[in-house]
Design an enzyme around this catalytic site. Structure first.
Site, PDB file in Angstrom:
ATOM      1  N   HIS A 239       0.834  -1.203   0.000  1.00  0.00           N
ATOM      2  CA  HIS A 239       0.000   0.000   0.000  1.00  0.00           C
ATOM      3  C   HIS A 239       0.865   1.249   0.000  1.00  0.00           C
ATOM      4  O   HIS A 239       2.006   1.234   0.434  1.00  0.00           O
ATOM      5  CB  HIS A 239      -0.923   0.019   1.227  1.00  0.00           C
ATOM      6  CG  HIS A 239      -0.192   0.129   2.542  1.00  0.00           C
ATOM      7  ND1 HIS A 239       0.496  -0.951   3.102  1.00  0.00           N
ATOM      8  CD2 HIS A 239      -0.015   1.165   3.407  1.00  0.00           C
ATOM      9  CE1 HIS A 239       1.042  -0.566   4.251  1.00  0.00           C
ATOM     10  NE2 HIS A 239       0.750   0.715   4.459  1.00  0.00           N
ATOM     11  N   MET A 240       0.286   2.320  -0.499  1.00  0.00           N
ATOM     12  CA  MET A 240       0.852   3.665  -0.386  1.00  0.00           C
ATOM     13  C   MET A 240      -0.162   4.551   0.326  1.00  0.00           C
ATOM     14  O   MET A 240      -1.364   4.262   0.337  1.00  0.00           O
ATOM     15  CB  MET A 240       1.133   4.257  -1.773  1.00  0.00           C
ATOM     16  CG  MET A 240       2.474   3.883  -2.367  1.00  0.00           C
ATOM     17  SD  MET A 240       2.724   4.821  -3.911  1.00  0.00           S
ATOM     18  CE  MET A 240       4.477   4.553  -4.135  1.00  0.00           C
TER      19      MET A 240
END
Length: 350
Positions: free
Chosen positions: A184-185
């Site tokens: 994830h970012m």
């Protein structure tokens, strides 16, 4: 079925400047509306409200914010033991969230009709700022927290889709204060200018958009405008792959910024936000308990945005205090210099 946000290169916002008002883009409206709706429905762990904010005196103009609730009410981080740690379905991951937390799925309408991975955008229920969301490539594929060209490219494209120069995207590797081992970012809005947007740089491999940050915590910087996103995403991935192979933890931060220059530009150049700056900080790994009393040194802190966990540190911290804490997590100068030479050679050969 979640809302689909379909976009193409034609949706990129190119003529952007600091200090110039612009109406929200389609992307901004989707994120802001979806995020505010989830806040109003009580899906977050706390109500964010307006955060106390101050600029620390000094040349780096660190932006301090008091966010006690994120420090006390966020989900307990997973135990991370190494940078290349396999995904563990028994631990918390983004397949376990409520579907109501999903804002949209981003789908790129590419001319070649290429099949691309789904990018799910969901709210971060322990927000550090307004609009704080997470970008998760097809959660069902259970990718571990190691950067891919796809997530890097979509991260850059999301910055180009926003007409707000305060929209930022970032990544923490395992060992660099990532708290969930599921790729994830982070994306969020910060309505303050940061020094990193215009900090001077030294060219390393400018043909690959690769520079070294000057007058800032020791790190590298890439720069791209809309026509070079795929090429620069590939170059960034080559660097982060090399860091992973060398067991070097790292943080990454994307923001609108002025074109690279090794000296202070004229005011017009300094205020231009046509392109995206992508900072990459190699660092010492932090495993086990992940706590500093004032703030954790992760993606936003290295970029100059400091969410403090307690009022005393927030009110009393100086720029020197911040630099002293930050330096404890960065590579020693000699090690950084060796890495710079290795990465420069690696990109020049590719």
């Amino acid at each position: 079925m979640s809302l689909q946000f379909v976009y193409s290169d034609q949706d990129f916002v190119e003529d952007l400047c600091r200090g110039m008002a612009s109406k929200p883009s389609k992307f901004d409206t989707t994120i802001r509306t979806g995020w505010t709706d989830r806040m109003d429905r009580g899906l977050f762990r706390y109500n964010l409200g307006d955060l106390q904010t101050r600029i620390l005196p000094g040349p780096l103009s660190y932006l301090a914010q008091l966010n006690v609730q994120r420090g006390t009410q966020r989900r307990k981080p997973q135990e991370i033991l190494r940078i290349q740690q396999e995904f563990d379905a028994k631990q918390f991951n983004f397949n376990k969230i409520s579907p109501e937390e999903i804002i949209c799925e981003m789908i790129k309408d590419s001319e070649g009709g290429e099949e691309s991975c789904r990018m799910v955008v969901l709210v971060n229920v322990s927000p550090l700022e307004f609009g704080h969301c997470l970008f998760v490539p097809d959660p069902s594929r259970c990718f571990p927290q190691i950067l891919t060209k796809f997530i890097i490219q979509v991260g850059i494209e999301s910055v180009l889709l926003s007409s707000d120069p305060g929209y930022r995207v970032g990544f923490n590797s395992l060992g660099a204060f990532a708290s969930v081992n599921h790729l994830h970012m982070h994306g969020y809005y910060l309505d303050h200018e940061l020094k990193i947007e215009s900090a001077p740089v030294k060219p390393l491999v400018p043909g690959q958009g690769f520079y070294r940050l000057l007058d800032f915590p020791g790190g590298f910087m890439f720069y791209t405008e809309s026509e070079s996103v795929e090429k620069i995403s590939r170059a960034i991935c080559k660097v982060t792959d090399r860091l992973v192979a060398g067991n070097i933890a790292h943080n990454l931060y994307m923001t609108r910024g002025c074109p690279p220059c090794d000296h202070i530009q004229n005011e017009e150049d300094r205020l231009s936000r046509r392109g995206v700056r992508i900072a990459v900080w190699p660092r010492l790994s932090s495993f086990g308990a992940k706590e500093e009393s004032a703030f954790n040194v992760a993606l936003c802190e290295l970029a100059g945005h400091l969410p403090f966990k307690n009022k005393k540190d927030y009110e009393q911290a100086t720029e020197k205090d911040v630099i002293d804490i930050t330096q404890r997590y960065l590579l020693p100068d000699a090690e950084f210099q060796t890495l710079e030479e290795e990465l420069t050679g690696h990109l020049m050969d590719s």
